[in-house]
Design a protein around this motif. Structure first.
Motif, short mmCIF file in Angstrom:
data_model
loop_
_atom_site.label_atom_id
_atom_site.label_comp_id
_atom_site.label_asym_id
_atom_site.label_seq_id
_atom_site.Cartn_x
_atom_site.Cartn_y
_atom_site.Cartn_z
N GLY A 38 0.81 -1.21 0.00
CA GLY A 38 0.00 0.00 0.00
C GLY A 38 0.84 1.26 0.00
N THR A 39 2.01 1.20 0.65
CA THR A 39 2.93 2.33 0.63
C THR A 39 3.49 2.54 -0.77
N ILE A 40 3.75 1.47 -1.50
CA ILE A 40 4.20 1.58 -2.90
C ILE A 40 3.10 2.24 -3.73
N TRP A 41 1.86 1.82 -3.50
CA TRP A 41 0.73 2.44 -4.22
C TRP A 41 0.71 3.96 -4.01
N VAL A 42 0.75 4.37 -2.77
CA VAL A 42 0.66 5.80 -2.46
C VAL A 42 1.84 6.56 -3.04
N THR A 43 3.03 5.97 -2.96
CA THR A 43 4.22 6.62 -3.48
C THR A 43 4.11 6.84 -4.99
N LEU A 44 3.64 5.81 -5.71
CA LEU A 44 3.47 5.95 -7.16
C LEU A 44 2.37 6.95 -7.49
N LEU A 45 1.25 6.89 -6.82
CA LEU A 45 0.13 7.78 -7.11
C LEU A 45 0.51 9.24 -6.90
N ILE A 46 1.09 9.55 -5.75
CA ILE A 46 1.46 10.94 -5.47
C ILE A 46 2.64 11.36 -6.33
#
Length: 419
Positions: A38-46
């Protein structure tokens, strides 16, 4: 005001679009990872919302300021961690998040229309190419000089006709297949997840093939397609018929005090001369004559430009007059201009972030998700943006600056259930 761009963006997407607990959907193949998927998701999205140009830049920015976006027990991932996670990332949860955002925008009537029709354009483009590396999804292109390049291509579907120019989805073009084959697969996926995703699909002449048109018709979706191949029977029949007729409609459009368009349209239905088509088509011929002035030899002279467009459509005369058909076929260019040009220019879509079959799709899904949320924020939340004079790049810069200097460590509450 500039300091609030990022916080307002995060607050808006959290309140309106992101499903509760969506970061827990993330899964990859790593065993007991220190950094959660989930941290990877947020990092990519932002990262993509801030228009990072590479994973190395994303790593630097994440180390400097992404701690404010993450729960206290999580640290920003490195570029290698993002690569490793993306290669084994499950795509279905990402698509589930993507679909949820699009469906929310559709239910809230945030998507633009053309004369009450929702119009989508489908087209293909190359993502990146390389001479030194390849994967199972690469297409080999052999050049006359003896060199070989390895390319990745996709077809995308984008809403056209206004702002925001939402991207509904994409499909990779597999080695050995063409754009229409991948487009049929994309249409199937769009219809499966969105049902009636568009009233009309508009495409260029490269998609003027009976199997693709029949496939769209089977979904009860209308088609507007450009015709350029003069060898086609339907083109010969239409040109022969129109040459003996006067225009069905003429009108004028003033572009400025010195420039105007004179437009003529020929319009006939019930053409059955397209081999393989399961239903008759309507053909519309549009001739635009632009009257203006040009400087020739240092002197101002009158200039006339003539442009012809031949279009086939499944729409009847009662459903769409020639003026609407002309607008729709011109709007097809938005997938090139506000779509691919914008994505490659500002979001660096042409860069090879990760060259691996699954990972490059992970990158594209998050890039397109970030772009959609970015446009929805600007055009549906900040309605004054259209007249502000700021470019998308400038707004992204304001958001990057805000993240660097803001001291609030509670931003994670907009992206995670707990901080």
């Amino acid at each position: 005001m500039s300091k609030r761009w990022l916080k307002d963006f995060l607050r808006y997407i959290n309140k309106v679009f992101l499903p509760e607990g969506c970061t827990k959907w993330a899964k990859d193949e790593r065993k007991d990872p220190e950094i959660e998927p989930g941290t990877i998701w947020v990092t990519l999205l932002i990262g993509f919302a801030l228009q990072v140009q590479s994973l190395e830049e994303l790593e630097r920015r994440a180390k400097e300021s992404f701690k404010k976006l993450l729960p206290r027990k999580q640290r920003p991932p490195s570029a290698d961690t993002i690569r490793h996670s993306s290669i084994g990332m499950e795509l279905e949860p990402i698509k589930k998040l993507y679909i949820a955002v699009i469906n929310k925008a559709r239910r809230s009537k945030m998507l633009p229309t053309i004369d009450h029709y929702r119009v989508a354009a489908i087209d293909g483009t190359g993502i990146f190419r390389t001479q030194s590396r390849c994967c199972n999804a690469c297409q080999e292109v052999h050049h006359q000089d003896g060199t070989t390049t390895y390319e990745h291509k996709i077809v995308t579907c984008q809403i056209v006709g206004g702002k925001p120019p939402i991207i509904l989805g994409f499909e990779p073009i597999k080695p050995g297949e063409g754009e229409t084959t991948a487009s049929k697969r994309l249409v199937d996926w769009l219809y499966q997840v969105y049902k009636h995703f568009a009233d009309i699909v508009v495409v260029d002449a490269g998609f003027a093939k009976a199997p693709f048109i029949n496939h769209l018709c089977s979904k009860n979706i209308h088609l507007v397609v450009r015709l350029k191949d003069k060898r086609m029977h339907i083109v010969k029949d239409a040109e022969g018929l129109f040459s003996r007729q006067v225009p069905a409609k003429t009108w004028r459009e003033d572009k400025s005090s010195t420039t105007h368009l004179d437009i003529s349209a020929w319009d006939e239905e019930q053409f059955n001369s397209w081999d393989g088509m399961k239903k008759p088509l309507r053909v519309v011929k549009i001739v635009e004559s632009r009257y203006g002035y040009a400087i020739v030899g240092g002197k101002r002279q009158e200039a006339i430009e003539r442009h012809e467009i031949l279009v086939a459509t499944t729409l009847s005369k009662n459903e769409a007059p020639p003026e609407l058909i002309r607008e729709i076929i011109h709007r097809r260019w938005e997938i090139e201009n506000t779509g691919y040009h914008e994505l490659k220019g500002n979001w660096n879509m042409g860069h090879c972030f990760i060259h691996q079959e699954v990972a490059f799709q992970v990158i594209l899904w998050f890039m397109f998700l970030a772009v959609n949320l970015f446009w929805l924020f600007l055009y549906r939340n900040r309605r004054s943006y259209a007249n502000s004079g700021f470019s998308a790049r400038e707004i992204a810069e304001k958001m990057r600056n805000a993240l660097e200097y803001i001291r609030d460590r509670s931003l994670a509450r907009y992206l995670f259930d707990t901080c």
